[in-house]
Design an enzyme around this catalytic site. Structure first.
Site, PDB file in Angstrom:
ATOM      1  N   THR A 474       0.803  -1.225   0.000  1.00 31.83           N
ATOM      2  CA  THR A 474       0.000   0.000   0.000  1.00 31.83           C
ATOM      3  C   THR A 474       0.832   1.271   0.000  1.00 31.83           C
ATOM      4  O   THR A 474       0.318   2.341  -0.301  1.00 31.83           O
ATOM      5  CB  THR A 474      -0.922   0.001   1.223  1.00 31.83           C
ATOM      6  N   ASN A 622       0.375  10.568  -0.142  1.00 26.76           N
ATOM      7  CA  ASN A 622       1.232  10.335  -1.303  1.00 26.76           C
ATOM      8  C   ASN A 622       0.316  10.171  -2.506  1.00 26.76           C
ATOM      9  O   ASN A 622      -0.446   9.208  -2.585  1.00 26.76           O
ATOM     10  CB  ASN A 622       2.099   9.087  -1.102  1.00 26.76           C
ATOM     11  N   GLN A 629      -3.747   2.730  -5.175  1.00 23.55           N
ATOM     12  CA  GLN A 629      -4.748   2.004  -4.411  1.00 23.55           C
ATOM     13  C   GLN A 629      -6.125   2.090  -5.060  1.00 23.55           C
ATOM     14  O   GLN A 629      -6.889   1.119  -5.089  1.00 23.55           O
ATOM     15  CB  GLN A 629      -4.812   2.540  -2.986  1.00 23.55           C
ATOM     16  N   GLU A 696      -9.265   0.920   0.641  1.00 21.50           N
ATOM     17  CA  GLU A 696     -10.407   0.096   0.268  1.00 21.50           C
ATOM     18  C   GLU A 696     -11.500   0.879  -0.456  1.00 21.50           C
ATOM     19  O   GLU A 696     -12.392   0.279  -1.056  1.00 21.50           O
ATOM     20  CB  GLU A 696     -10.997  -0.565   1.518  1.00 21.50           C
TER      21      GLU A 696
END
Length: 735
Positions: A474, A622, A629, A696
């Site tokens: 991640t 970031n 993600q 998520e």
């Protein structure tokens, strides 16, 4: 020294906005990237441990019953086999992350086909595998196993905490100008992380070192201690690099316990790695769901009622269940509400957390239903959602923290040129291809978790960050480096971040999208204390301390920070705890998806042509890793919409497609051009660094945008995921 903060009130200081290094928020490359691409990053199976033996799990060939005999004597001492471990401490099934103890134990009881019941240990992996294949195990089978969650004779229970009946939904449906009353189904999913599970156990007296692939060492060390009946202080776990987890590595799995037991019994280190089928069959699955959704609205499209009642499944005795309605509680308004979850008890592989448990499947169905309501009411799908954004939580009557849902809808519609979309289902065609456009909303609960991190500003002016927090791909190495560098005025190459060692201060672990904000806040607090110590040396206020590029001061008067330290290091531990802000405010992240698909009118093949996601998730730490993600979540959404499906044989409950050849995840040619837009946001209620989780969010509703676009292309509603071509062929217009 320790800097402690409990989030009992909003933190509106926005300190990271005041720093000068320019690291936080930038698309900085991962510090661990070069190590990974050059093969220097040590994953679980790659540790060079002397005198290591190899173990392979033996798994049950019945679905329910007891093991009566393991004929270990026939293979021990032959073909390199050193031992067969049948200890009752072998896990019955995998632990769920977040618990302080392991699940029920006892290998003699079999609860599902493929359950680990023994471990064969040999001098080589091939010898251990052969021994496991030929080991003769006798059983006493029971004939009352349950395999079908929807069968009339399958036992179910109703978790009390997940039942809501507010107002009169039945009357709201009867009075509605427009309504939806449909049942949707989603299949089980597997995490299918790139790196299979592995553990290497070695003992030094009563001290155990376990090198493995785990997401949450702060919990895993207690789970392992509980399973082995030893104290946590006698365990050191190392997991510096994890090749993906998606929930499957939240808790310890059978390889960890079996490796530890075998290493202790034999007196040599033991490595246990799972094959791909074993990963599918012995770790955990996302539960399949049956979701009954009812929506009622007036002529204006404003919801008056919402119902979301779901059936999920798990093994008997397991406390976890897929929290399908998690976002439905707060996403949209509607005075009359009925939400509930029912758990079927089946003899299938253990159900557990898979990326974005709850919202990943609940949001995609809710967003399908909202699309159906928009069609029935003749209201633009974007507009319908905007009309139903509640001012306060519709059940708890508490305010929302920062929420950029409406902005994500508007920005997504603008970029995607939603106003130019095909508005009439089945009316846009390019040769054999029917073209359609769809959209959906996104939401994922936000959680802050307790975390500690140690930051040391070394005498040479470099910094060391240490926490047992993990990086499962991640970007944790990057963001913690950026936060420390930003706060201490150091370039990234002057910050060394070390993770995944249980001897370090306890981090929050990687799970639930809480890792970045929680571990990042701990690093922030530690650095804030170090800044105060430097400022005290200089006799100035910390807020006025100028730090940039390893120097203190401004212009020609700036001095290297090493001069200020004068040969001494400064160390601090940051400690963040959740508090009242989680209770007083509804915290979540939000977004929107827009997709264009082409469906072949002859074959039923669906191709996603382009996809856009717009997300608000607090401060972006970031830009590159956050965007990545979201890419991953949206790609998973394409898989959920079109291909991913665990298939069970209802004769014995075993998984039919237990490998990546038959469990179809999207590959390069399945994925179109994806665009991700990250909205600027600060959430002072979420964390001291105003960041929220994003790992998520990208999956939560993504599949619905694709299937809504399929409806727009063909006029066919697919309510039974995935939307494989057999579910389209019969109703396609053809020529």
């Amino acid at each position: 020294m320790t800097a402690h903060q409990k989030m009992d009130k909003a933190d509106s200081r926005n300190r990271l906005d005041d720093m000068a290094q320019g690291l936080v928020g930038s698309p900085m490359d991962r510090p661990d990237g070069p190590l990974k691409v050059s093969g220097q990053a040590t994953y679980a199976h790659e540790w060079d441990v002397p005198d290591m033996l190899y173990g392979v799990l033996v798994r049950a060939t019945i679905s329910k019953g007891r093991v009566t005999d393991v004929a270990s004597g026939a293979i021990i001492g032959k073909n390199g086999v050193r031992a067969v471990i049948t200890d009752d401490r072998l896990l019955r099934r995998p632990a769920q992350g977040g618990a302080d103890e392991a699940p029920p134990q006892g290998a003699k009881q079999v609860d599902y086909f493929g359950q680990p019941i023994a471990l064969v240990v040999a001098e080589t992996f091939e010898q251990a595998r052969h021994g496991a294949n030929i080991l003769n195990v006798s059983y006493e089978a029971e004939g009352n196993a349950a395999f079908d969650p929807e069968a009339n004779n399958t036992d179910t229970d109703l978790p009390e905490d997940d039942q809501l009946d507010q107002g009169d939904l039945d009357q709201a449906m009867a009075d509605a100008a427009f309504s939806v009353d449909q049942v949707y189904r989603t299949p089980g999913h597997n995490s299918a992380a790139m790196e299979p599970h592995c553990a290497i156990a070695s003992w030094d007296g009563e001290k155990l070192t376990l090198r493995g692939s785990y997401q949450m060492l702060n919990f895993n060390i207690n789970e392992l201690a509980d399973a082995l009946h030893i104290v946590p202080d006698n365990i050191r776990m190392l997991s510096p690099y994890v090749g993906g987890g998606f929930g499957s590595k939240l808790g310890i799995s059978p390889e960890a316990v079996s490796a530890a037991l075998a290493a202790k019994d034999i007196g040599q280190p033991v490595c246990v790695a799972l094959s791909r089928p074993q990963v599918f069959e012995t770790t955990m699955r996302r539960s399949e769901t049956r979701q009954h959704v009812r929506l009622a609205c007036g002529e204006d499209g404003v919801l008056t009622g919402i119902g979301h009642e779901c059936l999920v499944s798990n093994l008997p005795g397991e406390g976890f269940y897929e929290p399908v309605t998690q976002a439905t509680h707060f996403m949209y308004g509607g005075e009359h509400r009925r939400l509930g979850i029912e758990v079927a008890r089946v003899n299938r592989t253990c159900g557990g957390s898979v990326r974005a448990p709850g919202e990943a499947v609940g949001m995609q169905v809710l967003e399908n239903a909202m699309d159906e309501l928009a069609e029935a009411a003749g209201i633009d799908p974007v507009e319908l959602r905007k009309r139903n954004v509640p001012e306060r939580h519709p059940e708890q009557d508490i305010p929302y923290s920062s929420r950029r849902f409406v902005e994500s809808l508007d920005e997504g519609a603008r970029i995607f040129e939603w106003d130019k979309r095909n508005k009439k289902p089945g009316s846009l065609r390019e040769g054999d291809w029917l073209i359609g456009h769809g959209m959906a909303g996104a939401a994922r609960v936000n959680i802050l978790s307790e975390a500690k991190a140690r930051v040391t500003l070394l005498a040479d002016g470099s910094a060391l960050v240490e926490t047992d927090m993990t990086d499962i791909g991640t970007g944790t190495y990057a963001i913690l480096t950026q936060i420390a560098g930003e706060m201490l005025g150091l370039p990234a190459d002057k910050v060394d971040t070390k993770l995944g060692d249980s001897d370090f201060p306890r981090g929050p672990g990687s799970g639930g999208s809480w890792g970045a904000a929680s571990a990042g806040s701990a690093v922030f607090l530690a650095c804030e204390d170090i800044r105060k110590a430097i400022a005290k040396k200089l006799g100035i206020d910390e807020a006025d301390l100028p730090l940039v590029d390893g120097r203190v001061g401004r212009g020609d008067a700036a001095r290297p920070i090493s001069e200020i330290l004068d040969g001494e290091a400064i160390s601090a531990i940051g400690h963040i705890e959740p508090g009242q802000t989680l209770e007083e405010m509804q915290q979540a992240t939000y977004g929107s998806y827009f997709a264009e698909v082409a469906v072949n009118a002859v074959t039923g093949e669906t191709r996603v042509k382009r996809m856009l996601g717009v997300f608000g998730a607090g401060r972006i730490l970031n830009e590159k890793t956050a965007t990545s993600q979201c890419y991953g979540g949206m790609i998973w959404g394409i898989g959920s919409a079109l291909t991913e499906e665990l298939v069970f044989d209802n004769r014995d409950g075993h998984i039919v497609n237990h490998d990546l050849a038959e469990y179809h995840i999207p590959v390069n040619l399945d994925v179109p051009q994806i665009e991700v837009v990250l909205l600027k946001e600060r959430d002072e209620w979420a964390s001291p660094i105003q960041a929220k989780g994003i790992g998520e969010l990208g999956i939560c509703g993504a599949a619905a945008a694709v299937t809504n676009a399929i409806y727009n292309a063909t006029g066919i509603r697919v309510r039974d995921y995935p939307a494989t071509l057999d579910k389209l062929l019969a109703d396609l217009p053809g020529d």
